[in-house]
Design an enzyme around this catalytic site. Structure first.
Site, PDB file in Angstrom:
ATOM      1  N   SER A   1      -9.735   1.746   2.884  1.00 15.86           N
ATOM      2  CA  SER A   1      -8.844   2.531   2.051  1.00 15.86           C
ATOM      3  C   SER A   1      -7.828   1.703   1.258  1.00 15.86           C
ATOM      4  O   SER A   1      -7.258   2.209   0.304  1.00 15.86           O
ATOM      5  CB  SER A   1      -8.103   3.546   2.915  1.00 15.86           C
ATOM      6  OG  SER A   1      -7.238   2.896   3.821  1.00 15.86           O
TER       7      SER A   1
ATOM      8  N   LYS B   1       0.863  -1.181   0.000  1.00 18.03           N
ATOM      9  CA  LYS B   1       0.000   0.000   0.000  1.00 18.03           C
ATOM     10  C   LYS B   1       0.900   1.231   0.000  1.00 18.03           C
ATOM     11  O   LYS B   1       1.935   1.247   0.696  1.00 18.03           O
ATOM     12  CB  LYS B   1      -0.879  -0.039   1.256  1.00 18.03           C
ATOM     13  CG  LYS B   1      -1.909   1.072   1.353  1.00 18.03           C
ATOM     14  CD  LYS B   1      -2.776   0.894   2.604  1.00 18.03           C
ATOM     15  CE  LYS B   1      -3.910   1.904   2.672  1.00 18.03           C
ATOM     16  NZ  LYS B   1      -4.773   1.682   3.861  1.00 18.03           N
TER      17      LYS B   1
ATOM     18  N   SER C   1     -10.038  -0.712   6.943  1.00 14.10           N
ATOM     19  CA  SER C   1      -9.397  -0.480   5.644  1.00 14.10           C
ATOM     20  C   SER C   1      -8.674  -1.671   5.023  1.00 14.10           C
ATOM     21  O   SER C   1      -8.256  -1.595   3.870  1.00 14.10           O
ATOM     22  CB  SER C   1      -8.418   0.689   5.734  1.00 14.10           C
ATOM     23  OG  SER C   1      -9.113   1.908   5.709  1.00 14.10           O
TER      24      SER C   1
END
Lengths: 95, 487
Positions: B152, B77, B176
């Protein structure tokens, strides 16, 4: 809590955020909605409840006060928008 | 079917056995990423660097120095700092930021021999549940490109689901990892707070943030978590506890396991078809010998209000570091210091980040602290107590990960509250610091449904075990989305 345009302007100032004038009403509406959601907590009696700041209840570890970091200023300052002589440049603060 | 359909367990064995090389796997991943560019899963692709890492991994395997993860391609990420590689956190604010060091998670996986093929798209500063808040544009759900992948960690989840990479890392502050895993039909684990070092993660809400793996299966998550977890002197909140062998406990029998089904997780607001899929999954676990008990988490409905005080408060404080002075975006021609701060932040942050900074600023401001922040911390205590009472009676808690399957892009962007409610079943575990995993458990309208399993602190072994046993008895996690086919 219902926030108006002046409240949004003041909070944005505290947070050092520039908000476009035209966006202020929408922020006022959104922030008011969020605060209304948050205020549903008020229905719960929390007298005497110990506030929980952190999910893990342990003491912070201590270490000897020794220098452990190498000086990497030049490397770090490569990410800075403006530097000179190892210093970060900002607009003049003191006349 | 491509080689990237295989699990990292199979790939690890194939690499060790010389049936495939890391270079071949890495080239396959880079090709898939290029072919699937329209999904917008990646902010940065590290082609040359990845191939060099792959060659090094191949050499290490040839010399007998490899481990189970050596040579496995993965994506991080874009919230983890990666030495020499842009770390944007999905924000214009960090569009020009080249991290000068590796996050501990990145360093550990590098040391294990994983090959970083790139950095995945995400909601700006991890604030969002749909990946529509990214400066780099939205990510498409591989099951239906008109739908959101969740957030997210939407880029990581979509990349794994679309078979661009076998595994990826993510972070979970309010859901997330788990929510995008559910919406993309993959497996995602949020560890106990303190299990994985947060060093080098761009901070959002420091008392809630935790890094974890996203993969097709629980077995793969167990392997990755073993490499990610453990004490780190660079993060004073990482706990000094031995890391168990997560893989060895996977096959444990679950007969007699007590599963709690919280009444509050199956109430109004839950899509009835999602509920049916979750109940069917629980029935599978019952078939494996588990026992079900209805429980109650009475303050569950207040986790969203408490979360939307605590998270914005911590975010407003953490994000004050972005001031246009030392790194990140700086506005053009500032007239004075205040103008520099305000315009750099006003132009560098997107709307949702600004909303949360303002909420956080407000609830921490003079005169409001007790009414909001202190009150939320007390709620947090009560929410945590609810869980502890439940865990006195049951071993794990099961329920839906998300109240609905993936929703349409644009559907909730004008209504922050409806977006926040996407995380109604995931926020509470963050407030309480508990581990949770989402596993695929069916489809509604051809979109994946996630089963969430929450455990008590430091029982990742147990929830991985339950998830793995479920995956041995089901094949939802093997389903391939349309976007996994060649373009």
């Amino acid at each position: 809590m219902e926030l108006g345009p002046e409240d949004v302007a003041y909070i944005a100032h505290l947070a050092r955020l520039q908000i476009d004038e035209q966006d202020v009403p929408l922020y006022a509406r959104n922030l008011s909605e969020i605060l209304r959601l948050v205020e549903t907590m008020n229905a719960v009696d929390t007298d005497g409840v110990v506030p929980m700041a952190h999910p893990v209840d342990t003491a912070q570890p201590l270490r000897a006060d020794e220098v452990t970091e190498a000086d990497r200023r030049e490397e770090f300052q490569r990410n800075a928008p403006a530097v000179a002589d190892g210093l970060y440049l900002v607009p003049k603060v003191i006349e | 079917m491509s080689v990237l359909d295989k699990s990292i367990v199979e790939l690890g064995a194939a690499l060790a056995g010389g049936e495939v090389t890391s270079r071949e796997l890495t080239e396959a991943a880079l090709q898939r990423i290029a072919d699937a560019r329209t999904l917008n899963c990646f902010v940065t692709v590290c082609g040359e660097q990845a191939l060099a890492q792959a060659d090094a991994a191949d050499a290490r395997i040839r010399n007998g120095g490899g481990g189970p993860l050596t040579g496995i391609p993965l994506a991080h990420k874009d919230l983890f700092c990666t030495d020499g590689v842009k770390t944007s956190c999905g924000s214009r604010m960090l569009d020009n930021f080249i991290a000068p060091y590796d996050a501990t998670v990145v360093a550990r996986l590098k040391q294990a021999g994983c090959v970083m093929v790139g950095k995945t798209n995400m909601d700006e500063f991890a604030m969002g549940s749909s990946n529509e808040n990214s400066y780099y544009g939205p990510v498409s759900n591989p099951w239906d490109v008109g739908k959101v992948p969740g957030g997210s960690s939407g880029g990581s989840a979509a990349a794994v689901a679309a078979r661009l990479v076998p595994v990826a890392t993510g972070t979970d502050t309010g859901g997330s990892i788990r929510q995008p895993a559910a919406l993309c039909g993959i497996t995602g684990l949020k560890p106990t707070y303190g299990r994985v070092s947060r060093y080098g993660m761009v901070a959002f809400a420091s008392s809630l943030d935790q890094a974890g793996p996203l993969a097709k299966s629980a077995h793969e998550c167990a392997l990755l978590l073993g490499a990610m977890a453990g004490h780190d002197a660079l993060d004073s909140t990482s706990l000094d506890l031995a890391v168990p062998d997560y893989v060895s406990a996977l096959h444990d029998d679950i007969s007699g396991l007590k599963i709690g089904l919280p009444r509050e997780y199956f109430g109004g607001g839950l899509d009835s078809d999602v509920a049916a899929a979750v109940h069917a999954a629980v029935d599978v676990l019952v078939g494996l010998g588990a026992q079900v008990k209805e429980i109650t988490l009475p303050r569950q409905d207040l986790s969203i209000p408490a979360y939307y005080v605590v998270a914005p408060a911590e975010c407003s404080s953490n994000l004050s570091r972005f001031d246009g002075v030392r790194y990140g975006y700086r506005c053009a021609n500032p007239v004075d210091l205040e103008d520099l701060y305000k315009r750099s932040r006003g132009e560098g942050f997107g709307a949702e980040v600004k909303r949360r900074i303002m909420v956080g600023t407000y609830v921490l401001s003079a005169g409001y602290y007790d009414a909001y922040y202190l009150k939320a911390q007390k709620m947090r205590q009560l929410i945590c107590e609810d869980f502890q009472q439940a865990f006195a009676e049951v071993d794990v808690i099961a329920g839906p990960t998300s109240p609905s399957v993936a929703f349409a892009r644009g559907e909730r962007t004008d209504d922050p509250i409806s977006m926040y409610l996407s995380d109604i079943y995931t926020n509470a575990a963050n407030l309480a610091g508990l581990p949770g995993i989402s596993v695929p458990c069916g489809f509604v309208n051809r979109l994946p449904v996630g089963l969430q399993i929450i455990g008590n602190h430091f029982t990742e072994q147990r929830i991985l075990n339950v998830a793995h046993r479920y995956q041995l008895a089901s094949d939802w996690h093997d389903a391939r989305p349309p976007a996994a086919e060649a373009p």
